[in-house]
Design a protein around this motif. Sequence first.
Motif, PDB file in Angstrom:
ATOM      1  N   GLY A 142       0.786  -1.229   0.000  1.00  0.00           N
ATOM      2  CA  GLY A 142       0.000   0.000   0.000  1.00  0.00           C
ATOM      3  C   GLY A 142       0.815   1.275   0.000  1.00  0.00           C
ATOM      4  O   GLY A 142       0.250   2.361   0.172  1.00  0.00           O
ATOM      5  N   ARG A 144       1.948   3.452  -2.125  1.00  0.00           N
ATOM      6  CA  ARG A 144       1.723   3.683  -3.547  1.00  0.00           C
ATOM      7  C   ARG A 144       2.588   4.779  -4.142  1.00  0.00           C
ATOM      8  O   ARG A 144       3.023   4.677  -5.287  1.00  0.00           O
ATOM      9  CB  ARG A 144       0.236   3.982  -3.778  1.00  0.00           C
ATOM     10  N   GLU A 186      -3.573   2.949  -9.567  1.00  0.00           N
ATOM     11  CA  GLU A 186      -3.829   2.825  -8.133  1.00  0.00           C
ATOM     12  C   GLU A 186      -3.977   4.193  -7.462  1.00  0.00           C
ATOM     13  O   GLU A 186      -4.679   4.327  -6.455  1.00  0.00           O
ATOM     14  CB  GLU A 186      -2.694   2.042  -7.461  1.00  0.00           C
TER      15      GLU A 186
END
Length: 258
Positions: A142, A144, A186
Amino acid sequence: SELGRRQEALQASQEAVKHYRKLADRNRDAFLPNLAMSLNNLGARLSELGRRQEALQASQEAVKHYRKLADRNPDAFLPNLAGSLNNLGMILSELGRRQEALQVTQEAVKHYRELADRNPDAFLPNLAGSLHNLGIRLSELGRRQEALQASQEAVKHYRKLADHNRDAFLPDLAGSLNNLGNRLSELGRRQEALQAYEEAVCSLQPFFLALPAVFANWMGIMVRNYWEACQAAGRELDRELLVLVLEVFQRLEREDEP
């Protein structure tokens, strides 16, 4: 392995490890590098067959040996250590051990960066590949924005390599652009993601047309990403790329038929 005969590939790799282990037991200085190399290969063969826990054990032992060798002679063995760390990161990721996978991949990038600073002609491809993997490992956790930065750097290096040697590195550039598209997607940066996917498809297109059996699966992933990105961005596909997309899908459907 390259012919898809994975069980036979595994048996050959297991026999190589057995012989090198015996040789290294008698003469460690002479044969430990060979044992480490064969263990690295064995880890890859086991992973291909889904035997991930055994793959992890082989890969960890390879890293252990290469670390010891690199401590004594970094000029000779640091590249091997970096490569084995890269492989270990992928296997750890497959096992869901994402934090450990990130740590060893970060170490691989650190070593390859040092090597590429000294000898870019030899090690820039390795640095680009390890940055590509780092982007994936960071994304899995996560993280990103950091994942995007790693992917952008991988694309930058592969672009430079492809400018100098198109046939050797354009497929790698395509793969890193596809990865960049994933990272941008994302983060909700849909238009930039679409541009990355489109360039990825166009970069791989000549290789797919020349060797469709080799590149069909890879191209299939990229055109699906491109198709979905077009839908997300509310944009129609380019006519020429639409023909390519349909050809890829048709080929993949034929391969899936019994």
